[in-house]
Write a protein that holds these residues in place. Structure first.
Motif, PDB file in Angstrom:
ATOM      1  N   LEU A 160       0.863  -1.187   0.000  1.00 56.43           N
ATOM      2  CA  LEU A 160       0.000   0.000   0.000  1.00 56.43           C
ATOM      3  C   LEU A 160       0.894   1.229   0.000  1.00 56.43           C
ATOM      4  O   LEU A 160       1.978   1.216   0.569  1.00 56.43           O
ATOM      5  CB  LEU A 160      -0.870   0.026   1.259  1.00 56.43           C
ATOM      6  CG  LEU A 160      -1.776  -1.191   1.496  1.00 56.43           C
ATOM      7  CD1 LEU A 160      -2.533  -1.033   2.814  1.00 56.43           C
ATOM      8  CD2 LEU A 160      -2.761  -1.367   0.346  1.00 56.43           C
ATOM      9  N   HIS A 161       0.441   2.295  -0.651  1.00 61.78           N
ATOM     10  CA  HIS A 161       1.249   3.510  -0.552  1.00 61.78           C
ATOM     11  C   HIS A 161       0.381   4.748  -0.471  1.00 61.78           C
ATOM     12  O   HIS A 161      -0.805   4.731  -0.768  1.00 61.78           O
ATOM     13  CB  HIS A 161       2.323   3.594  -1.628  1.00 61.78           C
ATOM     14  CG  HIS A 161       1.814   3.526  -3.026  1.00 61.78           C
ATOM     15  ND1 HIS A 161       1.874   4.580  -3.873  1.00 61.78           N
ATOM     16  CD2 HIS A 161       1.253   2.526  -3.709  1.00 61.78           C
ATOM     17  CE1 HIS A 161       1.360   4.218  -5.036  1.00 61.78           C
ATOM     18  NE2 HIS A 161       0.977   2.980  -4.956  1.00 61.78           N
ATOM     19  N   GLU A 192      -0.103   7.643  -1.865  1.00 57.41           N
ATOM     20  CA  GLU A 192      -0.870   8.321  -2.911  1.00 57.41           C
ATOM     21  C   GLU A 192      -2.225   7.663  -3.165  1.00 57.41           C
ATOM     22  O   GLU A 192      -3.225   8.347  -3.363  1.00 57.41           O
ATOM     23  CB  GLU A 192      -0.034   8.335  -4.194  1.00 57.41           C
ATOM     24  CG  GLU A 192      -0.460   9.340  -5.208  1.00 57.41           C
ATOM     25  CD  GLU A 192       0.478   9.258  -6.418  1.00 57.41           C
ATOM     26  OE1 GLU A 192      -0.019   8.983  -7.511  1.00 57.41           O
ATOM     27  OE2 GLU A 192       1.706   9.426  -6.255  1.00 57.41           O
ATOM     28  N   GLU A 241       8.234   7.936  -1.072  1.00 59.98           N
ATOM     29  CA  GLU A 241       6.819   7.956  -0.713  1.00 59.98           C
ATOM     30  C   GLU A 241       6.565   6.970   0.431  1.00 59.98           C
ATOM     31  O   GLU A 241       7.127   5.870   0.446  1.00 59.98           O
ATOM     32  CB  GLU A 241       5.984   7.539  -1.930  1.00 59.98           C
ATOM     33  CG  GLU A 241       4.497   7.683  -1.707  1.00 59.98           C
ATOM     34  CD  GLU A 241       3.671   7.218  -2.919  1.00 59.98           C
ATOM     35  OE1 GLU A 241       4.259   6.819  -3.934  1.00 59.98           O
ATOM     36  OE2 GLU A 241       2.433   7.249  -2.803  1.00 59.98           O
ATOM     37  N   GLY A 257      -4.552   0.551  -6.632  1.00 58.38           N
ATOM     38  CA  GLY A 257      -3.360   1.095  -7.316  1.00 58.38           C
ATOM     39  C   GLY A 257      -2.103   0.438  -6.802  1.00 58.38           C
ATOM     40  O   GLY A 257      -2.140  -0.396  -5.922  1.00 58.38           O
TER      41      GLY A 257
END
Lengths: 301, 301
Positions: A34-35, A37, A113, A301
């Protein structure tokens, strides 16, 4: 190649791909990246991020009907802030404690990130796969749907109105944390013919179960357990139903089982298990109140 | 807070942190995040990246003296190229096959930088930790040291001289892949008093084993197994020794055991196990040919 095409390519290459977890001997294993953005909207606390990231992997373990053993996380950020890191670990540990799993640490990485990869393992001698739904079974969901959609709306409102952000953010963070359905999964497993989690939305889950099991579903919208918070945030009933069926990220279980087994399941878990329809022939398609339910939902995403 | 400080903070929070893997019941679990900027120099093929990333986690399993069961990887990239993705999976699968582990897939994520998180699990009823070295034991390393340092030099040369890059890159990629020492770890485990892998360099490994076991080490430079390729690339013998002792990323095992056990170990594995010195009192420090060996090595980004 988009993510779905790439996943399909990998499913051809690796036979273990294509269910909520891989199965190796008596173990189930799942990993999720997971990130910031795409997965953690502005206002998500690191405590919530730790909880949610590890919870997402535990939810996959639950979807196999397995007991949760342990989870690890790799935590990457541009810098390591003491309070943020400790909050993340507390969130990760709290969600593990809730389902009797051990949070046993992981790795740290410097990264532009904020990015988290979580892995959970569980144990079962009889994993429940996605492909076993039988015509005549009922289809049920655990808990309620729409909490994550409501949380995202509240995160957005907090960004738009900074003067009243604090209580809104607190509520959003609370909604963004969830109980992985390990306990319900264990209660359902002896009876379930097919099971997965609803992380991509109810509609997409039904399409995946239908494709895997070569069946259709007839869903009754009145029986879809929409979380009260969705109606609080959006009083258009049609919109509320759409959020509950297509938004996803709620990490509830979507399961098929014989109707006769429901009483036993309910005596084994405190989590609500709501019948929302039935398994039908493939030719009958996947319908909501008799109308085709499109294969639409959240693409991670 | 830098990565070492952050790791130390986590070691205080999570008791399972601080060895090569966490231990849960009869399982060992480890996760590692690698990314392009710090871990995969220009010219690293996706096949090599898959091999190396999964291999790094399997090396941690080996360092506990465990059998390797399975590995998963989360693969993140700006776009999913079919050939790259398949090459990565082949590399991941080949390194797993080499040590009888199952590569069982993972997750995909869109991400600005090529980033991989690998997780490996193994099984053992008697894990070997870092803290058991006893004065009088010998200290050994498996295989040879310096291959990764040589690989990085070759990757750099290929970038500097594009006209002769192809064979140089092929060699660099080959050196960058390695056999995780599962087999040697299993042969060593019944006799080892302490063990870890050399991913941060021999010098740092000795410092970590010394701190964990409250002991020192007396190392003899003549006995450090420097890979022939290091001397091919750098004919300054002092520099070659420095690369072999401090560069790291070679994923060999550093292990202490009674000298009398060495013959048994050697009969159980084909991997070279080289004695390089002995465990001494903490006050005697960590020395190379009688001179203090500094705690310097590669800090993983």
């Amino acid at each position: 190649m988009d993510e779905r095409a790439a996943l399909s390519l990998l499913a051809d290459e690796l036979e273990a791909v294509g269910d909520d977890t891989a199965v190796v001997e008596d173990l189930v294993i799942t990993t999720d990246m997971l990130h910031e953005e795409t997965d953690f909207p502005p206002g998500t606390s690191r405590y919530t991020a730790g909880w949610r990231a590890v919870g997402a992997s535990l939810s996959d373990v639950a979807a196999m009907g397995a007991r949760a053993s342990a989870a690890v996380a790799a935590y990457a950020a541009p810098e390591f802030d003491r309070e943020e890191l400790l909050a993340f670990v507390r969130g990760a540990r709290d969600v593990c404690n809730l389902v009797d799993a051990d949070y046993v640490g992981g790795d740290l990485d410097g990264h532009r990130e904020f990015t988290v990869t979580t892995t959970a393992i569980g144990r079962t001698d009889a994993p429940v796969f996605r492909d076993g739904a039988r015509v005549g079974d009922i289809v049920c969901v655990t808990g309620t749907l729409g909490r994550s959609a409501a949380a995202l709306e509240l995160f957005a409102r907090a960004t738009d109105s900074p003067e009243t952000a604090d209580p809104t953010l607190e509520r959003a963070n609370e909604l963004f944390r969830f109980e992985p359905r390990i306990n319900a999964g264990l209660a359902l497993a002896p009876h379930a013919s097919a099971m997965m989690d609803s992380s991509d939305g109810l509609a997409r889950s039904l399409h995946q179960l239908g494709e895997a099991g070569d069946c259709g579903f007839a869903i009754d919208s009145d029986r879809v357990p929409i979380d009260d918070v969705v109606r609080e945030i959006d009083d258009d009933e049609g919109h509320a139903l759409e959020l509950a069926t297509t938004f996803g990220e709620d990490f509830e279980l979507v399961v098929t089982l014989p109707e006769a087994a429901l009483a036993d399941v309910r005596s084994d878990t405190d989590v609500a298990v709501s019948p929302i329809g039935s398994v039908v022939e493939r030719e009958a398609g996947i319908t909501l109140d008799g109308k085709t339910l499109a294969d639409s939902g959240y693409t991670h995403g």
